[in-house]
Design an enzyme around this catalytic site. Sequence first.
Site, PDB file in Angstrom:
ATOM      1  N   HIS A   1      64.399 120.424   7.997  1.00  0.00           N
ATOM      2  CA  HIS A   1      64.805 119.653   9.163  1.00  0.00           C
ATOM      3  C   HIS A   1      63.790 118.551   9.405  1.00  0.00           C
ATOM      4  O   HIS A   1      62.591 118.765   9.188  1.00  0.00           O
ATOM      5  CB  HIS A   1      64.884 120.572  10.399  1.00  0.00           C
ATOM      6  CG  HIS A   1      65.673 119.993  11.501  1.00  0.00           C
ATOM      7  ND1 HIS A   1      65.135 119.142  12.424  1.00  0.00           N
ATOM      8  CD2 HIS A   1      66.991 120.095  11.810  1.00  0.00           C
ATOM      9  CE1 HIS A   1      66.077 118.771  13.262  1.00  0.00           C
ATOM     10  NE2 HIS A   1      67.212 119.327  12.907  1.00  0.00           N
TER      11      HIS A   1
ATOM     12  N   ASP B   1      72.624 125.149  10.379  1.00  0.00           N
ATOM     13  CA  ASP B   1      73.787 125.238   9.492  1.00  0.00           C
ATOM     14  C   ASP B   1      73.742 126.435   8.549  1.00  0.00           C
ATOM     15  O   ASP B   1      74.739 126.728   7.891  1.00  0.00           O
ATOM     16  CB  ASP B   1      73.908 123.953   8.662  1.00  0.00           C
ATOM     17  CG  ASP B   1      74.279 122.775   9.538  1.00  0.00           C
ATOM     18  OD1 ASP B   1      75.162 122.954  10.383  1.00  0.00           O
ATOM     19  OD2 ASP B   1      73.676 121.705   9.392  1.00  0.00           O
TER      20      ASP B   1
HETATM   21  N1  ACO Z   1      65.895 121.556  -0.337  1.00  0.00           N
HETATM   22  C1  ACO Z   1      64.920 121.130  -1.148  1.00  0.00           C
HETATM   23  N2  ACO Z   1      63.915 120.318  -0.771  1.00  0.00           N
HETATM   24  C2  ACO Z   1      63.921 119.893   0.497  1.00  0.00           C
HETATM   25  C3  ACO Z   1      64.916 120.283   1.407  1.00  0.00           C
HETATM   26  C4  ACO Z   1      65.939 121.157   0.959  1.00  0.00           C
HETATM   27  N3  ACO Z   1      66.897 121.570   1.767  1.00  0.00           N
HETATM   28  N4  ACO Z   1      64.658 119.701   2.600  1.00  0.00           N
HETATM   29  C5  ACO Z   1      63.562 118.957   2.445  1.00  0.00           C
HETATM   30  N5  ACO Z   1      63.102 119.072   1.167  1.00  0.00           N
HETATM   31  C6  ACO Z   1      61.883 118.489   0.609  1.00  0.00           C
HETATM   32  C7  ACO Z   1      61.990 116.985   0.497  1.00  0.00           C
HETATM   33  O1  ACO Z   1      62.542 116.630  -0.755  1.00  0.00           O
HETATM   34  C8  ACO Z   1      60.538 116.582   0.625  1.00  0.00           C
HETATM   35  O2  ACO Z   1      59.890 116.899  -0.588  1.00  0.00           O
HETATM   36  P1  ACO Z   1      58.618 116.035  -1.104  1.00  0.00           P
HETATM   37  O3  ACO Z   1      57.580 116.132  -0.024  1.00  0.00           O
HETATM   38  O4  ACO Z   1      58.213 116.693  -2.366  1.00  0.00           O
HETATM   39  O5  ACO Z   1      59.123 114.633  -1.313  1.00  0.00           O
HETATM   40  C9  ACO Z   1      60.002 117.565   1.661  1.00  0.00           C
HETATM   41  O6  ACO Z   1      60.839 118.713   1.556  1.00  0.00           O
HETATM   42  C10 ACO Z   1      59.991 117.075   3.087  1.00  0.00           C
HETATM   43  O7  ACO Z   1      61.277 116.700   3.443  1.00  0.00           O
HETATM   44  P2  ACO Z   1      61.486 116.045   4.867  1.00  0.00           P
HETATM   45  O8  ACO Z   1      60.813 114.718   4.925  1.00  0.00           O
HETATM   46  O9  ACO Z   1      61.109 117.051   5.893  1.00  0.00           O
HETATM   47  O10 ACO Z   1      63.035 115.873   4.903  1.00  0.00           O
HETATM   48  P3  ACO Z   1      63.849 114.773   5.708  1.00  0.00           P
HETATM   49  O11 ACO Z   1      63.372 114.717   7.111  1.00  0.00           O
HETATM   50  O12 ACO Z   1      63.919 113.516   4.958  1.00  0.00           O
HETATM   51  O13 ACO Z   1      65.297 115.431   5.658  1.00  0.00           O
HETATM   52  C11 ACO Z   1      66.970 117.028   5.929  1.00  0.00           C
HETATM   53  C12 ACO Z   1      65.703 116.424   6.524  1.00  0.00           C
HETATM   54  C13 ACO Z   1      67.991 115.912   5.637  1.00  0.00           C
HETATM   55  C14 ACO Z   1      67.591 117.965   6.951  1.00  0.00           C
HETATM   56  C15 ACO Z   1      66.595 117.798   4.647  1.00  0.00           C
HETATM   57  O14 ACO Z   1      65.731 118.858   4.955  1.00  0.00           O
HETATM   58  C16 ACO Z   1      67.814 118.297   3.880  1.00  0.00           C
HETATM   59  O15 ACO Z   1      68.416 117.548   3.114  1.00  0.00           O
HETATM   60  N6  ACO Z   1      68.220 119.592   4.125  1.00  0.00           N
HETATM   61  C17 ACO Z   1      69.427 120.080   3.501  1.00  0.00           C
HETATM   62  C18 ACO Z   1      70.640 119.561   4.261  1.00  0.00           C
HETATM   63  C19 ACO Z   1      70.790 120.239   5.586  1.00  0.00           C
HETATM   64  O16 ACO Z   1      70.685 121.452   5.702  1.00  0.00           O
HETATM   65  N7  ACO Z   1      71.063 119.430   6.610  1.00  0.00           N
HETATM   66  C20 ACO Z   1      71.284 119.917   7.964  1.00  0.00           C
HETATM   67  C21 ACO Z   1      70.137 119.554   8.857  1.00  0.00           C
HETATM   68  S1  ACO Z   1      70.371 120.171  10.489  1.00  0.00           S
HETATM   69  C22 ACO Z   1      71.536 119.166  11.131  1.00  0.00           C
HETATM   70  O17 ACO Z   1      71.666 118.011  10.839  1.00  0.00           O
HETATM   71  C23 ACO Z   1      72.425 119.744  12.053  1.00  0.00           C
END
Ligand code: ACO
Length: 428
Positions: free
Chosen positions: A306, A363
């Site tokens: 998140h 989710d």
């Molecule tokens: N699976 C794998 N890697 C992940 C995931 C994931 N679900 N989420 C974040 N990461 C990784 C990123 O690639 C990043 O890696 P890095 O540091 O090596 O480059 C690191 O974790 C940090 O990511 P964030 O900057 O915290 O992620 P961001 O804020 O850009 O995105 C998001 C947040 C879109 C929710 C992301 O975590 C994601 O895609 N999750 C899966 C989709 C999801 O569940 N969405 C629902 C969110 S809740 C809502 O909207 C109701």
Amino acid sequence: MADKAILIIGDQRIELPVLVGTEGERAVDITTLREQTGLVTYDPSFGNTAACKSDITFIDGEKGILRYRGIPIEQFTEKPNFVEVAWLLIFGRLPKKDELDLFSQRLTENELLHEGLRHQYSHIPVDAPPMAILSATLNNLACFHQQFFKLVDDESFVEVAARLISKVRTIAAFSHRRSNGLPFNYPDPNLRYCANFLHMMFSIPYKQYIITPEIEDALNLIFILHADHEQNCSTSTVRTVGSARANLFASCAAGVSALWGPLHGGANVEVIEMLERIHHGGLAPEDCLRMAKDKSNPFRLFGFGHRVYKNYDPRAKILRESCDRVFATLRRQDPLLDIARKLEELALADSYFVDRKLYPNVDFYSGILLRAMGIPTNVFTVCFAIGRLPGWIAQWKEQHEDPTSRITRPRQVYTGPPQTDYVPMDQR
Ligand code: ACO
């Protein structure tokens, strides 16, 4: 505590005010930065930018705290009442009994769709995604309620809010019926908000859907937990569209479009599809983690991570417990719940997820609960939208009542070609 930030750029030194929120959050106010220095700030995806001040929802992502108008969400779980929470979010305080009764009555009065709007469903392909129908129909509502484009007083705002909150559930249920070739069920004015939605979704002409209190409570809970989440992607969209003084129908329809994305509300569908693939043997939980960690693979562990929470999403915690309760009460089992628990256990023991503070988000468990109610996967994100609507309305209202609010218009850092001459077609 510092109330000013000092910024030194070359030999220029400027002072910028520091705003402090109710919970001690601090923000450097850069509204005069460009005027003073010619500089803009660069913050792609707004990961570090507060776009507004808001009284509605407080999140502490580090501690896993979520409060609506100051009230921790855990306190809404005992006797979940979505309409009460909607009123709280929109009007800023808990309603008195007569206020809640009056608002519920307005919801009942507005539950029908104009027949013209209903007929539009016959021209939509039967396999149309319900999120597309929802967004289009919310926009189309504007054609039938044009008197609300300009909200002249509080009364007209309450009325338009009630129309939207009530009709969204009718639109959602009709979308489901259409996509399954089933006849539409008109709403039943004797039923409460969530029970009425379940009736419109599942009753058939010769067989009334039996509403169990456990399912009605669980649906109220799901809607409540999705009701607002401060400046997330869809809410920011609603505010951006609303900042141009677009009407509430158009602004909320835009919110639905943003919510549809798999990185946002659409993640609940992705989670179930991922769990189903595992269940049917197409994928092992360990494969999911490996693919999610592989930077050359676009796969993500859906329902994990998140932008704001760097701790367990409190909504996921409540939903996880609710799953246990509902399955125990209904004496049901779902192999997907066991798979989800296993995935969570593996991820929370894996340094990739631990180091990045990636925990289950709302989710991860919501789809399993929706499945238990019989809600089909393509209606999951629609349910999210029904829940989120009061939040969008509250945020739109707050923005419109703020005399300092201006049209949203971010800046950019241009990285394209420098000035170039146009070349006529025959010389290219
Ligand atoms: N699976 C794998 N890697 C992940 C995931 C994931 N679900 N989420 C974040 N990461 C990784 C990123 O690639 C990043 O890696 P890095 O540091 O090596 O480059 C690191 O974790 C940090 O990511 P964030 O900057 O915290 O992620 P961001 O804020 O850009 O995105 C998001 C947040 C879109 C929710 C992301 O975590 C994601 O895609 N999750 C899966 C989709 C999801 O569940 N969405 C629902 C969110 S809740 C809502 O909207 C109701």
